[in-house]
Design a protein around this motif. Sequence first.
Motif: not given
Length: 288
Positions: A251, A274, A248-249, A253-254, A267, A270
Motif C-alpha cells: 500500500t 504492482r 496485500t501489504d 501508506e506502508r 502512490r 505502489r
Amino acid sequence: MNRGGKTLLVLALVAVVGMAFRVSWNALRDVARAVGADSTAATLYPFVVDGLMALALVATLVLTDRADKRFALRVLAAYTVASLVLNYVHGLVPELHGRSVDWGRLADWDPANWMLVLLATSLPVGSIYFGSDLVAKVLHHRPTPPADAEKSDQIDVNRSMPDLVESTPEPPVPLVELPVIEPVAVDLQHPIGEPAESTPVGAVAAESVRPVRATGRVPDAARNARPTRTAEELLNEARSVTADWPDTDLTAERIRKAVRTSAEKARTLRDTLRAERAADREAVDSAA
C-alpha cells in the motif's frame, strides 16, 4: 436646592429637635428624681440620654468605616429605645408628675420596677463609656481622599481576581531555506537599447535578477535528514524494502513510511511495483 433653602431646612430641623428635647427633658427629669437624683442631677439627666443620641447621630454621619458606623448606629438605637421607654413610663405613672411617688418606685410590679430602675440608673454610666468611645473614633478618623479611595477599590478588585494562568509561549517558527533563484541569462551580443532578433517587437527585455541568499545559519532541525534522491534511486530502495512483502501489504501508506517519502511519490511507487509484479506473474504463466 440652593444654599438659602438648605439653610432654612437645617434651621427648621434644629428647631424641631430642640422642641422634642424639651418635651423629653421634662419626663427624664422626673424619672431621675424618682430614682434618687437631686435637683441638679435631675436637670442634667436628659442631656445624658438625649445628648448621647445626638452625638451618636453625628458620629454616624462622620465615620466612614463600616464597623465604626455600625457601632454608632447601635448606640443611637439603644439610647433611642431607652428614652422612649422612660418617656412611656412617665406617661403611665401620674405620681411622677407631682413628685408624690415613693423613692425608687417606677412600677407596681416588682420585677418591672427593678428593670426600669436598672435602666434609668445605667444610662449615665453607658453614656460615659459609649460617648468616650464614639468621640475617640471620630477624633482618630482619617477621611480617605477620593483618588485614594478609587485606587484602594481598584487594588481590592485586582486582589479578588484569580491569578492569571501564564500563557504557553508560542513555539519558534522554523527557519525555511529560501530557494535560490537562478540568474536570467542576458544576451550581450546586442547593444543596449537594440532588441535581439528572436525578441518580438514591443516585448520588454527581462531584467537580470540577483540570486537571493539565505542569511544566517540554518538550524539542524530545519535541514533534511536525507539527501535528495532521484526517482530511480527511490524506486530501487522501494524494491529492496518490499521484496518479501505480500501483495496485500503493498500500500502507499506502508511504502511511504518504509522509504520515508511523500504520499504522492508513495502512490507512484505502489503503482510501479504492482505493475512489475503483475508483469512478472504474466511472464511466469506464459513460460509455463
